[in-house]
Enzyme design. Structure first.
Site, PDB file in Angstrom:
ATOM      1  CB  CYS A  11      -0.981  -0.064   1.173  1.00 18.99           C
ATOM      2  SG  CYS A  11      -2.280   1.178   1.089  1.00 18.99           S
TER       3      CYS A  11
ATOM      4  CD  GLU B 135      -1.259  -6.342   5.407  1.00 16.76           C
ATOM      5  OE1 GLU B 135      -0.900  -6.568   4.236  1.00 16.76           O
ATOM      6  OE2 GLU B 135      -1.752  -5.246   5.774  1.00 16.76           O
TER       7      GLU B 135
ATOM      8  CG  HIS C 148      -3.420  -3.569   3.308  1.00 17.31           C
ATOM      9  ND1 HIS C 148      -2.401  -3.241   4.181  1.00 17.31           N
ATOM     10  CD2 HIS C 148      -3.856  -2.402   2.785  1.00 17.31           C
ATOM     11  CE1 HIS C 148      -2.234  -1.924   4.189  1.00 17.31           C
ATOM     12  NE2 HIS C 148      -3.109  -1.390   3.351  1.00 17.31           N
TER      13      HIS C 148
HETATM   14  N1  LIG Z   1      -0.843   7.105   0.723  1.00 17.21           N
HETATM   15  C1  LIG Z   1      -0.802   6.241   1.814  1.00 17.21           C
HETATM   16  C2  LIG Z   1      -1.420   4.901   1.510  1.00 17.21           C
HETATM   17  C3  LIG Z   1      -2.858   4.825   1.717  1.00 17.21           C
HETATM   18  C4  LIG Z   1      -3.633   5.720   0.840  1.00 17.21           C
HETATM   19  O1  LIG Z   1      -3.268   5.946  -0.310  1.00 17.21           O
HETATM   20  O2  LIG Z   1      -4.664   6.176   1.287  1.00 17.21           O
END
Ligand SMILES: NCCCC(=O)O
Length: 234
Positions: free
Chosen positions: A105, A211, A209
């Site tokens: 992520c 995990e 994710h």
């Molecule tokens: N930029 C942090 C990872 C999670 C998101 O993009 O919201």
């Protein structure tokens, strides 16, 4: 001997360093020894990297756009400069030593920044095409949208198929994939869901994710960790 896998921490509003136990569980299940790497180690990253066999860059808050040459967009979320600093330094050390790296992520987004690429600071505001929902409302253990995997990539070899279904919790996304990274998977709206290096033994980033899905019995997500830990042991 089991490989030692560094796992980076998040920093919450109170300044407490945190790490979801799902990362630990997935590494242990895949045959590695998790080694928690906190922020605040900038002066000692070289030594820390030398004891690690691989590194997981975990999920979390937004990467400060200063690291990819932009001013903050009004929709930028919270940034954690001390985390950016430690992870950028550590990732560079690991890459220089060609040690395996798995970015998850935010970790995938940071990986792209390490190589000189950028991210959409907010997909809803900055991405030009209609989006699928990338911030699912269902629990983290449930897959939510499809992802097409590029043929002849490391990810395809791991997944064993061209179409996978993943969970999704992000408002940012990789933009301009930086060499030697290539995009190895994308959602149906074109948002990049995975990257991998063409020049390193094992450098893979995934936007979802694994995990959490691995905990719920998703074989493909567990294989991501198994392949990574296996590469760390070589
Ligand atoms: N930029 C942090 C990872 C999670 C998101 O993009 O919201």
């Amino acid at each position: 001997m089991k490989p030692i896998i560094g796992v980076t921490t998040d920093v919450n509003d109170a300044g407490t360093q945190t790490l979801g136990s799902s990362y630990i569980e997935a590494i242990v299940r895949a045959g590695g020894v998790p080694f928690i790497v906190p922020t605040g180690i900038d002066e000692d990253v070289q030594r820390v990297a030398s004891v690690l066999d691989g590194l997981v860059l975990t999920g979390g808050e937004d990467v400060d756009p200063v690291h990819f040459g932009e001013d903050p967009h009004p929709q930028l979320g919270k940034v954690t400069p001390e985390r950016d600093s430690a992870e950028l330094l550590l990732a560079r050390q690991m890459l220089n030593a060609n040690k395996p790296l798995l970015g998850i992520c935010r970790g995938m987004q940071l990986l792209n920044v390490v190589f000189g690429g950028g991210v959409y600071q907010d997909m809803t505001a900055q991405y030009e095409k209609p989006l699928v929902q990338h911030k699912q409302l269902s629990k983290r253990r449930y897959a939510a949208h499809d992802v097409k995997v590029e043929p002849k990539t490391k990810l395809q070899a791991i997944a064993g198929k061209d179409l996978i279904r993943v969970n999704s919790f992000h408002h940012q996304a990789v933009k301009d994939v930086a060499r030697p990274l290539i995009a190895s998977a994308a959602a149906n709206d074109g948002i990049i869901e995975a990257v991998e290096s063409t020049e390193h033994t094992f450098v893979i980033g995934v936007q979802w994710h694994p995990e959490e899905l691995a905990k719920n019995g998703d074989a493909m997500s567990l294989r991501v960790f198994e392949s990574f830990v296996n590469a760390c042991g070589k």
